[in-house]
Design an enzyme around this catalytic site. Structure first.
Site, mmCIF file in Angstrom:
data_model
loop_
_atom_site.group_PDB
_atom_site.id
_atom_site.type_symbol
_atom_site.label_atom_id
_atom_site.label_comp_id
_atom_site.label_asym_id
_atom_site.label_seq_id
_atom_site.Cartn_x
_atom_site.Cartn_y
_atom_site.Cartn_z
ATOM 1 N N LYS A 54 -8.637 3.574 7.226
ATOM 2 C CA LYS A 54 -7.647 2.505 7.093
ATOM 3 C C LYS A 54 -8.333 1.146 6.893
ATOM 4 O O LYS A 54 -7.845 0.314 6.115
ATOM 5 C CB LYS A 54 -6.753 2.464 8.337
ATOM 6 N N GLN A 90 -2.146 4.157 14.545
ATOM 7 C CA GLN A 90 -1.120 3.124 14.615
ATOM 8 C C GLN A 90 -0.802 2.698 16.047
ATOM 9 O O GLN A 90 0.323 2.326 16.357
ATOM 10 C CB GLN A 90 0.136 3.594 13.868
ATOM 11 N N LEU A 110 0.870 -1.175 0.000
ATOM 12 C CA LEU A 110 0.000 0.000 0.000
ATOM 13 C C LEU A 110 0.904 1.221 0.000
ATOM 14 O O LEU A 110 1.416 1.629 1.039
ATOM 15 C CB LEU A 110 -0.927 -0.010 1.217
ATOM 16 N N ILE A 111 1.119 1.789 -1.167
ATOM 17 C CA ILE A 111 2.129 2.832 -1.330
ATOM 18 C C ILE A 111 1.479 4.203 -1.425
ATOM 19 O O ILE A 111 0.503 4.402 -2.144
ATOM 20 C CB ILE A 111 3.018 2.547 -2.563
ATOM 21 N N GLY A 155 3.501 0.649 5.667
ATOM 22 C CA GLY A 155 4.639 1.314 6.305
ATOM 23 C C GLY A 155 4.343 1.774 7.715
ATOM 24 O O GLY A 155 5.034 2.662 8.228
ATOM 25 N N CYS A 165 -7.656 25.850 -0.010
ATOM 26 C CA CYS A 165 -7.669 24.998 1.181
ATOM 27 C C CYS A 165 -6.527 25.448 2.081
ATOM 28 O O CYS A 165 -5.731 26.312 1.708
ATOM 29 C CB CYS A 165 -7.539 23.511 0.826
#
EC number: 2.8.1.4
Length: 482
Positions: free
Chosen positions: A265, A296, A183-184, A287, A456
């Site tokens: 996620k 995380q 998953l980059i 990562g 933005c």
């Protein structure tokens, strides 16, 4: 020219059948990579090394550099292979080869020997070392930490004069382990984790979740192509791009702020797992590092893992950011990562660090999963070898302005929550609200006689959305950065 490839030590301790399989795969990988430099080169495998012989001297440096980046290689010896008759003949050939290198230096001689001879390796070291010391007045012997180490290898009646030793990246040959899907995002973490799995023998495919237009995707494609071209070009791999903007829009509209990060996620893992299943890939690679961001924590990572049976590998789980950045610098992805955009629209104000499963599942009941199914079904799958040509195509440029004219209107594309917390007011110009995740469907309803200045907080999302709108044929858009 001739190179001797020394195997990564973990390969040499495998059983005979596994070792032979690894050596065979590594030999094939070397051929696949080097055929672009010299089609006439020969790659010959032996029990404890692999020989590479090539005729085109102009490609010496390119071949040597390529070998240092192929997983499974511990080090490379550039050698001159000559016959010899006795120890004195070995000394004379070593003197010719090393005289200039040893002038004014300390040195020692190290010999490896294979075959039947009437002398030992130590005998050769003493004889050649003594002879070099006598014939080169400015050189002197030093057995520990010398300036120069003279490496010689004796095999039967052949002498290998080692002209240089170059370290490889080690690891296992690509193809000895099963495929994985990385998953980059283009940042530091995903690039390093992809490299680590390549180095461990996996063929790494790439999955990119596009949150905002072509510019970001092109940047990530460049990172993926760089990693593949530098460390994994022995194998074909896929680059799968999923337009995740509709999913993000659904989350921002329907999900409680504190749960957004974990649910996003979870949606990514669900989508990537479907892609992995489609292509027969055994595991996902991320990562993530423990405690680096709110999603995380161990509790949240467990909840993220629970949505799929697919194995999720996290090679950086115990690494700190400084270590990760140092690794990115070593493999050459640091510059890509530093210039990769971060999104200002997909950030919770108060993300939970210890999500509760029942609450997450209750929030996900509000989500329309047909949207997720649709974006996975429409995922764009590209052979990574085609990316080089695609990334060379120019991205449509969008003008950035710090002022405005009488026909201009500022379009605030932040999420509704951000707009409510910090309303944008600019004297002398109208400000219209339209969250970025509605632009693809609602921008056409706006007055197209006006010039719309997208804004933005950070300026990244506005630029990417302006690029996206230009690609859709809307030429009346600019980026507003006061």
């Amino acid at each position: 020219m001739k190179f001797i490839i020394k195997l990564f030590p973990e390969i040499t301790i495998k059983s005979q059948s596994v070792r032979l399989r690894f050596i065979k795969i590594l030999t094939g990988n070397i051929r696949n990579v080097l055929k672009h430099y010299d089609e006439t080169l020969a790659v010959v495998r032996h029990w404890d090394n692999i020989e590479v012989r090539a005729k085109d001297e102009n490609q010496r440096l390119a071949i040597r550099d390529a070998l240092t980046r192929i997983p499974g290689i511990h080090h490379i010896l550039e050698v001159e292979d000559v016959p010899f008759t006795d120890m004195h003949d070995i000394f004379e050939k070593a003197l010719v080869q090393y005289r200039d290198q040893l002038e004014g230096k300390t040195f020692c001689v190290r010999v490896k020997r294979r075959g039947k001879h009437d002398f030992s390796s130590i005998d050769v070291e003493r004889y050649v070392g003594g002879g070099l010391n006598q014939h080169i007045e400015s050189a002197r012997v030093k057995l520990t930490n010398p300036d120069v180490t003279v490496h010689l290898e004796v095999e039967d009646d052949r002498l290998l004069l080692i002209k240089g030793r170059y370290e490889g990246i080690g690891g296992f040959p690509i193809g000895t382990q099963e495929d994985v899907l990385s998953l980059i995002s283009g940042g530091f973490d995903s690039g390093v984790s992809s490299y680590m799995l390549m180095r461990r023998g996996c063929r790494v495919h790439y999955c990119f979740f596009n949150l905002g237009g072509a510019a970001h995707e092109i940047g990530v494609r460049q990172v993926a192509h760089y990693l593949w071209n530098r460390f994994g070009s022995s194998h074909r791999v896929r680059f799968v791009a999923i337009n995740f903007e509709p999913v993000v829009g659904e989350i921002l509209e329907k999900i409680d702020d504190g749960q957004m990060g974990v649910i996003l996620k979870r949606m990514m893992v669900r989508a990537a797992s479907k892609v992995a299943e489609r292509y027969g890939v055994q595991a996902l690679v991320t990562g993530e590092a423990l405690g680096q961001v709110s999603s995380q924590t161990l509790t949240n990572l467990r909840l993220i893992d629970n949505v799929s049976d697919t194995l999720i590998l996290r090679p950086l789980i115990s690494y700190d950011k400084e270590h990760i950045i140092n690794l990115a610098r070593q493999i050459g992805t640091e510059d890509f990562a530093r210039t990769m955009p971060e999104y200002c629209g997909v950030i919770s104000k108060s993300p939970t660090v210890k999500a509760v499963k029942s609450k997450i599942e209750a929030e996900e009941e509000k989500f329309d999963f047909s949207i997720l199914d649709k974006v996975v079904e429409e995922a764009n799958n590209v052979d990574i070898r085609e990316i080089a040509q695609q990334t060379e195509q120019e991205v449509v440029e969008v003008e950035t302005v710090n002022g405005f004219g009488p026909n201009d209107v500022i379009l605030d594309i932040r999420s509704i929550d951000e707009q409510e917390d910090k309303p944008l007011k600019v004297e002398g110009i109208d400000v219209v609200s339209l969250p970025f995740y509605k632009l693809s469907t609602k921008f056409g309803d706006l007055d197209q006689n006006k010039t719309w200045l997208l804004w933005c907080e950070r300026g990244v999302m506005s630029r990417l959305q302006a690029l996206y709108l230009r690609e859709q044929g809307f030429n009346n858009v600019k980026v507003y950065r006061p």
